[in-house]
Design a protein around this motif. Structure first.
Motif, PDB file in Angstrom:
ATOM      1  N   SER A 160      63.967  92.684 -10.345  1.00  0.00           N
ATOM      2  CA  SER A 160      65.204  92.362  -9.641  1.00  0.00           C
ATOM      3  C   SER A 160      65.857  93.652  -9.156  1.00  0.00           C
ATOM      4  O   SER A 160      65.654  94.725  -9.726  1.00  0.00           O
ATOM      5  N   ALA A 219      69.622  95.247  -7.865  1.00  0.00           N
ATOM      6  CA  ALA A 219      71.064  95.013  -7.825  1.00  0.00           C
ATOM      7  C   ALA A 219      71.704  95.566  -6.548  1.00  0.00           C
ATOM      8  O   ALA A 219      72.870  95.274  -6.264  1.00  0.00           O
ATOM      9  N   SER A 220      70.939  96.367  -5.783  1.00  0.00           N
ATOM     10  CA  SER A 220      71.504  96.974  -4.582  1.00  0.00           C
ATOM     11  C   SER A 220      70.396  97.259  -3.577  1.00  0.00           C
ATOM     12  O   SER A 220      69.273  97.617  -3.944  1.00  0.00           O
ATOM     13  N   ALA A 236      70.015  88.397  -3.539  1.00  0.00           N
ATOM     14  CA  ALA A 236      71.333  88.163  -4.134  1.00  0.00           C
ATOM     15  C   ALA A 236      71.322  86.983  -5.102  1.00  0.00           C
ATOM     16  O   ALA A 236      72.192  86.899  -5.982  1.00  0.00           O
ATOM     17  N   THR A 237      70.353  86.096  -4.967  1.00  0.00           N
ATOM     18  CA  THR A 237      70.267  84.957  -5.890  1.00  0.00           C
ATOM     19  C   THR A 237      69.682  85.369  -7.237  1.00  0.00           C
ATOM     20  O   THR A 237      69.732  84.601  -8.192  1.00  0.00           O
ATOM     21  N   GLU A 238      69.157  86.602  -7.327  1.00  0.00           N
ATOM     22  CA  GLU A 238      68.471  87.040  -8.540  1.00  0.00           C
ATOM     23  C   GLU A 238      69.299  87.998  -9.396  1.00  0.00           C
ATOM     24  O   GLU A 238      68.902  88.299 -10.519  1.00  0.00           O
ATOM     25  N   ALA A 239      70.387  88.515  -8.833  1.00  0.00           N
ATOM     26  CA  ALA A 239      71.149  89.543  -9.556  1.00  0.00           C
ATOM     27  C   ALA A 239      72.643  89.312  -9.393  1.00  0.00           C
ATOM     28  O   ALA A 239      73.116  89.001  -8.298  1.00  0.00           O
ATOM     29  N   ASP A 240      73.372  89.457 -10.476  1.00  0.00           N
ATOM     30  CA  ASP A 240      74.835  89.382 -10.406  1.00  0.00           C
ATOM     31  C   ASP A 240      75.368  90.618  -9.674  1.00  0.00           C
ATOM     32  O   ASP A 240      74.829  91.720  -9.811  1.00  0.00           O
ATOM     33  N   ASP A 241      76.418  90.439  -8.902  1.00  0.00           N
ATOM     34  CA  ASP A 241      77.085  91.552  -8.210  1.00  0.00           C
ATOM     35  C   ASP A 241      76.130  92.325  -7.310  1.00  0.00           C
ATOM     36  O   ASP A 241      76.205  93.554  -7.202  1.00  0.00           O
ATOM     37  N   PHE A 242      75.229  91.616  -6.666  1.00  0.00           N
ATOM     38  CA  PHE A 242      74.286  92.249  -5.749  1.00  0.00           C
ATOM     39  C   PHE A 242      75.041  92.861  -4.572  1.00  0.00           C
ATOM     40  O   PHE A 242      75.939  92.247  -3.996  1.00  0.00           O
ATOM     41  N   ARG A 243      74.665  94.092  -4.199  1.00  0.00           N
ATOM     42  CA  ARG A 243      75.337  94.798  -3.106  1.00  0.00           C
ATOM     43  C   ARG A 243      74.325  95.150  -2.010  1.00  0.00           C
ATOM     44  O   ARG A 243      73.155  95.440  -2.293  1.00  0.00           O
ATOM     45  N   PRO A 258      79.395  93.976  -2.111  1.00  0.00           N
ATOM     46  CA  PRO A 258      78.825  92.706  -2.591  1.00  0.00           C
ATOM     47  C   PRO A 258      78.414  91.819  -1.416  1.00  0.00           C
ATOM     48  O   PRO A 258      79.131  91.729  -0.412  1.00  0.00           O
TER      49      PRO A 258
END
Length: 259
Positions: A7, A9-10, A44-51, A257
């Motif tokens: 995953s 996150a950014s 973005a569906t795989e990680a919280d707070d995806f940027r 985000p």
């Protein structure tokens, strides 16, 4: 080399009109959606707070991508970066392919030095769908080999568009024949996700269903419209030293985000 699924996150997208998303569906804010936005939506569906940030601007040459986007992208420290550039250079007569390779390699190295996974692309083969493009093939093949060599490094993945014959179909291209249609963007996004180890949602390389044949008269009309509407203005910008991206800001210049 291919990446294993993980995953992110950014994500930062770097490049020219291909990555800006030209000729995909328009977003409510007036920007094109594009394959990079589609990739961001999936991740973005795989990680919280995806940027997500998209620094790409249409018309940029590889030197401009390096000088105007790389430092910003590296400073963001994103876990994933897509990098596409060099084709605008190849399209211009007298392209210095040595310089293109040198700058593209430098871009990839600077981004890898941040610890990011870097995704690169080979160009499609324009000779199979666009008359008069055979002169471009030697440089395109050389750049393809260079990108594939970079793809042997740890943390670098390559989406091989050249070897996907579905891109011979004009329905994957916009009317200008240089930028992808919405279906083309959808397929490139799937190719990126596959390169990142995601299970396939569909076969992005598969040909489209057969289309009704186009008569000779209609083909001549389409070619004439293309020359007048797209080729003429492009030549005019080259002669005057202008670019379609002059003075244009990136559509998503900050790592914010997604949503």
């Amino acid at each position: 080399m291919p990446t294993t699924e993980r995953s992110y996150a950014s994500y930062v997208a770097v490049g020219d009109s291909f990555t800006e998303g030209m000729c995909d569906d328009l977003l409510p804010d007036g920007h094109y959606r594009g394959w990079a936005d589609r990739v961001a939506e999936a991740l973005a569906t795989e990680a919280d707070d995806f940027r997500y940030a998209n620094l790409a601007v249409r018309g940029k040459l590889i030197g401009q991508i390096h000088d105007e986007q790389l430092a910003t992208a590296a400073a963001m420290g994103a876990e994933l970066v897509t990098l596409a550039g060099g084709l605008n250079d190849v399209l211009r007569p007298g392209c210095d392919i040595d310089r293109v390779e040198r700058l593209l390699g430098r871009c990839a190295a600077e981004l890898r030095a941040t610890g990011a996974t870097v995704v690169l692309f080979t160009s499609t083969d324009p000779t199979r769908r666009m008359a008069g493009s055979a002169r471009l093939l030697p440089a395109i093949l050389r750049l393809k080999a260079f990108v594939q060599e970079l793809g042997r490094q740890d943390g670098v993945a390559v989406v091989d568009l050249f070897s996907a014959p579905c891109f011979d179909d004009r329905r994957l291209w916009a009317e200008d024949r240089l930028h992808l249609s919405p279906e083309g963007h959808r397929r490139v996004a799937e190719g990126v996700l596959e390169a990142l180890g995601r299970p396939a949602a569909f076969d992005w390389r598969a040909p489209l269903p057969a289309a009704a044949p186009t008569g000779r008269t209609e083909k001549l009309r389409e070619d004439a419209r293309w020359l007048g509407t797209h080729v003429g203005p492009w030549i005019g910008r080259r002669l005057t030293g202008r670019s379609s991206g002059d003075g244009r800001p990136a559509k998503r210049p900050e790592l914010l985000p997604y949503g």
